[in-house]
Design an enzyme around this catalytic site. Structure first.
Site, PDB file in Angstrom:
ATOM      1  N   VAL A  23       0.843  -1.196   0.000  1.00  0.00           N
ATOM      2  CA  VAL A  23       0.000   0.000   0.000  1.00  0.00           C
ATOM      3  C   VAL A  23       0.877   1.245   0.000  1.00  0.00           C
ATOM      4  O   VAL A  23       1.890   1.297   0.703  1.00  0.00           O
ATOM      5  CB  VAL A  23      -0.903   0.023   1.257  1.00  0.00           C
ATOM      6  N   CYS A  24       0.477   2.231  -0.796  1.00  0.00           N
ATOM      7  CA  CYS A  24       1.099   3.558  -0.747  1.00  0.00           C
ATOM      8  C   CYS A  24      -0.028   4.584  -0.843  1.00  0.00           C
ATOM      9  O   CYS A  24      -1.194   4.223  -0.678  1.00  0.00           O
ATOM     10  CB  CYS A  24       2.136   3.719  -1.856  1.00  0.00           C
ATOM     11  N   GLU A  25       0.285   5.818  -1.120  1.00  0.00           N
ATOM     12  CA  GLU A  25      -0.746   6.854  -1.148  1.00  0.00           C
ATOM     13  C   GLU A  25      -1.696   6.686  -2.341  1.00  0.00           C
ATOM     14  O   GLU A  25      -2.897   6.783  -2.194  1.00  0.00           O
ATOM     15  CB  GLU A  25      -0.110   8.240  -1.165  1.00  0.00           C
TER      16      GLU A  25
ATOM     17  N   VAL B 209      -4.089   4.422  -0.437  1.00  0.00           N
ATOM     18  CA  VAL B 209      -4.861   4.860   0.725  1.00  0.00           C
ATOM     19  C   VAL B 209      -5.966   5.831   0.301  1.00  0.00           C
ATOM     20  O   VAL B 209      -7.039   5.853   0.905  1.00  0.00           O
ATOM     21  CB  VAL B 209      -3.926   5.492   1.788  1.00  0.00           C
TER      22      VAL B 209
END
Length: 137
Positions: free
Chosen positions: A96-98, A125
């Site tokens: 997961v990243c932004e 996210v």
């Protein structure tokens, strides 16, 4: 009349090629950059398949709010830090990243570490929040 039939056939063949290409592109993208999961699919992986979640965002963003159960691993230290977590390589792993871009880049590196199934959260996210799913602080 015969000439018009040939034009119709060419048009149908061209339509078939364009449609086939459009259907294959998502598959090709998945093969190159790993599987992308929607927030709903990620939730299912976490709850039913015991997927581990690795958050690659900067530490400040992670502390401000992350997916439930996510572990913080800086993207530039992914190989060494994942080893320290002692995760079961048989279980799926969600990166997961932004926005999903950084996590897609890390898929190949994580797969080299022996994880059988690695996926990214499509939209990161931001997509998780847009789906009104909770973040933990």
């Amino acid at each position: 009349m015969n000439f018009l039939t040939q034009i119709d056939n060419l048009a149908l063949i061209a339509l078939m090629l364009v449609t086939g290409t459009a259907l294959f592109l998502p598959t090709l993208s998945t093969l190159i950059s790993g599987k992308g999961l929607s927030p709903t699919e990620a939730t299912i992986w976490i709850n039913r398949r015991k997927a581990a979640v690795i958050d690659l965002r900067p530490e400040g963003e992670f502390k401000a709010g992350h997916l439930p159960g996510a572990k913080y691993v800086p993207s530039n230290e992914i190989a060494t830090r994942i080893e320290k977590l002692k995760l079961d390589r048989k279980n799926p792993l969600i990166l997961v990243c932004e926005t999903g871009a950084s996590s897609r880049k890390a898929v190949a590196e994580v797969q080299k570490l022996g994880f059988a199934e690695v996926a990214t959260l499509d939209g990161g996210v931001q997509a998780w929040q847009a789906a009104a799913l909770p973040l933990v602080k």
